[in-house]
Design an enzyme around this catalytic site. Structure first.
Site, PDB file in Angstrom:
ATOM      1  N   ALA B  37       0.838  -1.208   0.000  1.00 56.07           N
ATOM      2  CA  ALA B  37       0.000   0.000   0.000  1.00 56.07           C
ATOM      3  C   ALA B  37       0.871   1.255   0.000  1.00 56.07           C
ATOM      4  O   ALA B  37       0.523   2.259  -0.640  1.00 56.07           O
ATOM      5  CB  ALA B  37      -0.933  -0.002   1.213  1.00 56.07           C
ATOM      6  N   HIS B  38       2.001   1.203   0.698  1.00 56.11           N
ATOM      7  CA  HIS B  38       2.930   2.340   0.666  1.00 56.11           C
ATOM      8  C   HIS B  38       3.421   2.569  -0.759  1.00 56.11           C
ATOM      9  O   HIS B  38       3.430   3.692  -1.260  1.00 56.11           O
ATOM     10  CB  HIS B  38       4.140   2.075   1.577  1.00 56.11           C
ATOM     11  CG  HIS B  38       3.924   2.480   3.006  1.00 56.11           C
ATOM     12  ND1 HIS B  38       3.274   1.675   3.910  1.00 56.11           N
ATOM     13  CD2 HIS B  38       4.276   3.598   3.689  1.00 56.11           C
ATOM     14  CE1 HIS B  38       3.247   2.288   5.090  1.00 56.11           C
ATOM     15  NE2 HIS B  38       3.842   3.453   4.979  1.00 56.11           N
ATOM     16  N   ARG B  39       3.816   1.471  -1.396  1.00 54.70           N
ATOM     17  CA  ARG B  39       4.360   1.596  -2.753  1.00 54.70           C
ATOM     18  C   ARG B  39       3.301   2.181  -3.693  1.00 54.70           C
ATOM     19  O   ARG B  39       3.573   3.100  -4.447  1.00 54.70           O
ATOM     20  CB  ARG B  39       4.836   0.236  -3.267  1.00 54.70           C
ATOM     21  CG  ARG B  39       5.387   0.336  -4.684  1.00 54.70           C
ATOM     22  CD  ARG B  39       5.973  -0.957  -5.185  1.00 54.70           C
ATOM     23  NE  ARG B  39       7.081  -1.402  -4.363  1.00 54.70           N
ATOM     24  CZ  ARG B  39       7.236  -2.668  -3.940  1.00 54.70           C
ATOM     25  NH1 ARG B  39       6.373  -3.582  -4.273  1.00 54.70           N
ATOM     26  NH2 ARG B  39       8.259  -3.000  -3.198  1.00 54.70           N
ATOM     27  N   GLU B  91       8.661   5.518   3.904  1.00 52.80           N
ATOM     28  CA  GLU B  91       7.956   6.367   4.863  1.00 52.80           C
ATOM     29  C   GLU B  91       8.300   7.845   4.750  1.00 52.80           C
ATOM     30  O   GLU B  91       7.447   8.707   4.970  1.00 52.80           O
ATOM     31  CB  GLU B  91       8.183   5.870   6.289  1.00 52.80           C
ATOM     32  CG  GLU B  91       7.026   6.149   7.229  1.00 52.80           C
ATOM     33  CD  GLU B  91       5.809   5.296   6.923  1.00 52.80           C
ATOM     34  OE1 GLU B  91       4.919   5.820   6.218  1.00 52.80           O
ATOM     35  OE2 GLU B  91       5.737   4.134   7.344  1.00 52.80           O
TER      36      GLU B  91
END
Lengths: 293, 199
Positions: B37-39, B91
């Site tokens: 999800a970060h990517r 992050e």
């Protein structure tokens, strides 16, 4: 009579008990750590662990989302009939518990990365057999979490360095692990035998209750020394600093090859889950780690 | 040490008041995000696409929850934190672009993230590893699930939480990192411990 069905039912119950409620000795050790922890951050973490433990018991849900890889230890009396049916019963129990408790499916094929979905697979659940005199069957389950498993370590040390090397290896293992294995941890430490024997003994040592010191006074002394050493690292609960990095250290050994000095450290997380029961020939069931009403 | 109750959206000013060792509880909207999800969120940003949810002032939880569907309603069963260091890769950009104010996980994060938290105003809240029931209890409602194609653990779960915590502020918006402090002290102890053991 010890039947395949009774073994399966008992094993499902043991899996449920293990993941929802910690044994008394672990509970007591966590409560004591919470009372005595001096670091604020460490105390906050221990309080959260105790709150989580109580909630899990009350709501009958697994205390941690990682319900582990399922490992059984079976002590079978030589006179017990139908020992060839027990493996099947324990596999069935694992499948059932995965649905009924529920447990997180944690059995993955290392080549295809496919999760079997029911916690069974090749050699999983793993069963450690011991044949003992008598006519009872003792079953222990240890659902082993992945975070603490990932920092277990094996050192093939030089026999010339001996027990001092063992002590250094244990300290290094604890420091390298840091916050990763969800401290406060329990360490199983074993020396001798061979690579596989040392690790097997180290893991089995985790089954000895925290309030039971080693019956061998020299090893009891070593356990205390390693306990104090691990806790003087200051890693503390969840790696946030404090007095309690470990709740206990359990040592075992086997005789070694003159050229080898294998040292194994098995690391267990604060959610040190285990449950045992003994089945008698008349079908009576005695739960050894948990109160069952 | 102080205890703070924070309501989302959390302002930069509020977050800058927090110091390492403080304890916080978050009420409001929290999203889960792991590696995938970060990517994807950063890819969306690069392509100029809007995220399904505006993350400004929200909390992001490093967590792959177990969620079940009862009568068309999602329920979080267990939601313990995952190891945060894996998200160090993303992050800093995540904080910079989306202005999340609280990052929640276990095990702490590195220099790059610590610097971004200082620069843009965010903190890292350490949640007790394995305390899945405690976490699930504070999650009152699943508002939506985004990017479910990533799989249940990797999807972005948009959750309504009430007093989610306790979270120990382990990285504050002033460059302090409790995990790094502890590691430094542990290294200082190492030789002393060897000596005491005669090792």
């Amino acid at each position: 009579m010890i039947t395949k069905n009774s073994v399966e039912d008992v094993a499902v119950k043991l899996l449920y008990l293990a993941v929802t409620e910690l044994p008394q000795d672990v509970k007591k050790a966590l409560q004591q750590a919470c009372r005595e922890e001096e670091s604020e951050a460490g105390k906050t973490q221990l309080k959260a662990i105790l709150d989580n433990m109580e909630l899990a018991e009350k709501t009958r849900t697994p205390m941690c989302q990682d319900t582990g890889v399922i490992i059984f230890y079976v002590k079978a009396g030589g006179q017990v009939k139908g020992l060839d049916k027990i493996e099947k019963a324990l596999r069935n129990a694992t499948v059932r518990a995965t649905k009924e408790v529920p447990l997180r499916p944690n059995a993955v094929d290392p080549f295809t990365q496919k999760n079997t979905g029911d916690n069974t697979g090749r050699f999983i659940p793993f069963i450690n057999w011991e044949i003992v005199p008598g006519d009872t069957l003792e079953i222990t389950v240890m659902p082993k979490g992945g975070g603490s498993e990932n920092v277990c370590a094996l050192g093939m040390l030089s026999p010339g360095i001996g027990v001092n090397g063992l002590k250094k290896f244990v300290v290094d293992t604890v420091i390298n692990a840091g916050a990763k294995p969800c401290p406060p941890n329990i360490l199983g430490v074993a020396v001798g035998g061979g690579a596989d024997i040392a690790m097997k003994l180290a893991k089995a040592a985790l089954l000895r209750p925290l309030d039971q010191p080693n019956p061998d006074p020299n090893l009891a002394k070593l356990e205390k020394e390693l306990y104090e050493a691990a806790n003087s690292t200051g890693i503390g609960p969840m790696g946030l600093g404090g007095k309690f990095t470990v709740l206990g250290v359990k040592v075992d050994y086997a005789h070694r090859h003159p050229a080898s000095y294998p040292v194994a450290v098995a690391v267990q997380c604060w959610a040190a889950r285990r449950a045992s029961a003994r089945i008698y020939p008349d079908g009576k069931i005695e739960y050894l780690t948990h109160k069952v009403v | 040490m102080a205890i703070y109750k924070l309501k989302t959206p959390i302002s930069e000013e509020k977050v800058r008041k927090l110091r390492v060792n403080d304890v916080i509880y978050v009420t409001g909207i929290m999203i889960t995000a792991r590696d995938a999800a970060h990517r994807r969120a950063l890819e969306f940003h690069k392509e100029g696409k809007a995220l399904p949810v505006n993350l400004q002032g929200l909390a992001v939880f490093h967590c792959g929850p177990i969620v079940k569907k009862d009568d068309d309603k999602w329920m979080v069963v267990a939601a313990g934190p995952t190891t945060s260091t894996r998200m160090d890769l993303f992050e800093d950009e995540f904080i910079k672009n989306f202005k999340v104010r609280v990052v929640i996980g276990k095990g702490g994060m590195g220099k790059k993230t610590t610097n971004a938290m200082k620069k843009y105003g965010a903190v890292y809240g350490a949640f007790t590893g394995g305390a899945a029931v405690l976490a699930a209890k504070a999650i009152k409602k699943v508002r939506s699930v985004e990017w479910y194609d990533l799989g249940m653990p990797e999807a972005m779960w948009v959750l309504e939480v009430e007093d989610f915590g306790p979270l120990t502020v382990a990285i504050d918006a002033h460059g302090n990192n409790l995990f790094e402090d502890v590691q430094k002290k542990v290294e200082e102890e190492r030789l002393k411990i060897y000596q005491k053991l005669g090792a």
